[in-house]
Design a protein around this motif. Structure first.
Motif, PDB file in Angstrom:
ATOM      1  N   ILE A 233     -33.269  -1.909  67.865  1.00 40.08           N
ATOM      2  CA  ILE A 233     -33.076  -2.040  69.308  1.00 40.08           C
ATOM      3  C   ILE A 233     -31.678  -1.584  69.707  1.00 40.08           C
TER       4      ILE A 233
ATOM      5  N   ASN B 123     -30.561   1.794  71.957  1.00 41.12           N
ATOM      6  CA  ASN B 123     -29.765   1.686  73.187  1.00 41.12           C
ATOM      7  C   ASN B 123     -28.397   2.347  73.078  1.00 41.12           C
TER       8      ASN B 123
ATOM      9  N   HIS C 241     -36.928   1.461  80.412  1.00 38.99           N
ATOM     10  CA  HIS C 241     -37.456   0.742  79.256  1.00 38.99           C
ATOM     11  C   HIS C 241     -38.592  -0.207  79.625  1.00 38.99           C
TER      12      HIS C 241
ATOM     13  N   LEU D 278     -35.776  -3.483  74.412  1.00 36.62           N
ATOM     14  CA  LEU D 278     -34.630  -2.643  74.762  1.00 36.62           C
ATOM     15  C   LEU D 278     -34.089  -3.018  76.136  1.00 36.62           C
TER      16      LEU D 278
END
Length: 468
Positions: free
Chosen positions: A108, A112, A142, A365
């Motif tokens: 994650i 990002n 997202h 996310l």
């Protein structure tokens, strides 16, 4: 008695550390050497061919008099696509060494990385309006486009997919908290508003704008924005601790033979991570991610510079740039992979059976961006003396609340299908169409500049405010 408890706790901690260290080193697995690892890096994705644009993007940056801003943007964009693909692949490889919970957090965070870098560089350049628009844009990207695309391609050959019910319920709460936190400063400011303060100040009808928009008022927003940011960071850390080691019945009956099928599917994922042989040596993987971050950082900064030049020479609004253009930059790699996978599904070229368990990583996310990266930017702005508050544009907050409602409604039954994916993509397109014509909320502009509020307000009233 106390000594026995201490010794027992010490031995348990020592055992857990030893297990973690053995897993990180790949003990008991067929760990590739340096040569095979480098080969696997090269062939990890067909998008690696786009690395040819990386030196071109760097040359275009240093020889900017030979390239237009559109060309510099295009080269930087194409160079970032394979870098993000490398982040994703490297994160998946590290998950094999870290386990599901830590591995998910690693994936994650790396997913990002590009968006976070763009927001940080915009903050450093004091583009506060773009920072806020980009944060909202990344969250709705997202929440809508990426999961919508995932549900669409994942449901191409299966009636419906399942989301992990336990994680989905927690995600609803975390997502709602993040959105409601963003709403609080906007509601505060709206309650203080008494009409078109900028327009009335221009005509000289009253001086309410100078009373409402002051440095002292911005100081109040800064104070409680920073407090809210610290609280959000604390909640996100607690949620990750909970997901890493959920107490009670769930932990016990995940291993029960009579557990629901979806939990058995989740357990299979954990076992696969423990048994699957990695394609990268762990130390090479760590080095790869460090080098990728080092290359991505300046490339993302130059992309931001190119966007600023495009903005200065066009009529595109800050809000549309932040809400759509910059977030879509990070979606390039996902879009390319998703298109190829979708074609394979439709043409029945994928021999593996469709997965029953849909991955909800895209929603994770957005939660990380709302509960970690957004408050991190506020705290970072506090440190580097950039007055970033959580006072967002009213239209952006409204869009985010609507997005949160739709996502919570779609995922409430912990099941997804391709039709729901189409719904989410369509709503994202609707937001894009409306946002193209949105000029921005003029009343909060004085709070979005690093200069004094009074100075900015005077420039805005006189029509001399610079948009740089």
């Amino acid at each position: 008695m106390a000594e026995d408890l201490f010794e027992r706790g010490y031995e348990e901690a020592k055992t857990r550390y030893r297990r973690f260290w053995d897993r990180l080193r790949g003990k008991g697995r067929n760990v590739p050497g340096w040569k095979r690892s480098l080969k696997n890096i090269i062939i990890s994705s067909p998008l690696n061919v786009l690395f040819v644009f990386l030196p071109v993007a760097w040359v275009a940056r240093w020889k900017d008099d030979h390239f237009s801003e559109g060309e510099r943007f295009a080269f930087a964009f194409l160079a970032i696509i394979p870098l993000e693909t490398m982040f994703q692949w490297g994160g998946e490889q590290m998950a094999l060494y870290l386990g599901k919970e830590l591995g998910d957090l690693m994936e994650i965070t790396l997913h990002n990385a590009v968006e976070a870098a763009l927001a940080i560089f915009l903050l450093a350049k004091c583009e506060l309006r773009l920072v806020q628009s980009t944060i909202i844009g990344v969250i709705i990207l997202h929440l809508l486009l990426i999961p919508g695309t995932s549900f669409l391609i994942g449901g191409a050959r299966i009636l419906e997919q399942n989301l992990h019910e336990h994680n989905t319920q927690l995600n609803h709460s975390l997502l709602t908290l993040g959105v409601m936190t963003i709403m609080l400063p906007t509601a505060f400011f709206t309650a203080l508003d008494r009409g078109d303060i900028i327009g009335e100040a221009r005509t000289g009808e009253n001086n309410q704008g100078t009373e409402l928009l002051t440095d002292d008022r911005r100081g109040q927003f800064l104070q409680f924005s920073r407090a809210l940011a610290l609280l959000l960071l604390g909640v996100y850390i607690c949620s990750r601790i909970f997901l890493h080691n959920p107490p009670g019945e769930l932990t016990l009956h995940e291993y029960d033979a009579e557990a629901p099928e979806i939990k058995k599917e989740e357990q299979k994922v954990k076992e696969k991570l423990r048994e699957e042989d990695p394609e990268l040596n762990p130390w090479i993987c760590i080095l790869l991610l460090a080098v990728t971050i080092g290359i991505m950082a300046p490339t993302a900064e130059w992309l931001v510079d190119a966007v600023a030049e495009i903005e200065a020479g066009s009529s595109i609004q800050d809000e549309w740039l932040g809400l759509f253009l910059l977030p879509l930059v990070s979606f390039g790699a996902d879009a390319a992979v998703a298109t190829l996978f979708f074609l394979k599904k439709i043409l029945f070229l994928a021999p593996e059976p469709p997965a029953e368990l849909a991955r909800g990583i895209a929603i994770d996310l957005s939660i990380q961006f709302a509960l970690f990266w957004m408050p991190f930017c506020v705290v970072l702005g506090w440190w580097i003396n950039k007055p970033l508050t959580l006072l967002f544009d009213l239209f952006e907050v409204s869009v985010l609340i609507a997005t949160c409602f739709l996502v919570n409604y779609v995922t409430a039954d912990s099941k997804t299908n391709w039709a729901e994916g189409v719904i989410m993509i369509a709503f994202y397109a609707m937001i894009g169409v409306v946002a193209w014509f949105y000029p921005g909320q003029e009343e909060i502009i004085p709070f979005m500049k690093c200069a004094g509020v009074g100075e900015t307000l005077s420039e805005l009233i006189n029509g001399t405010l610079s948009q740089d």
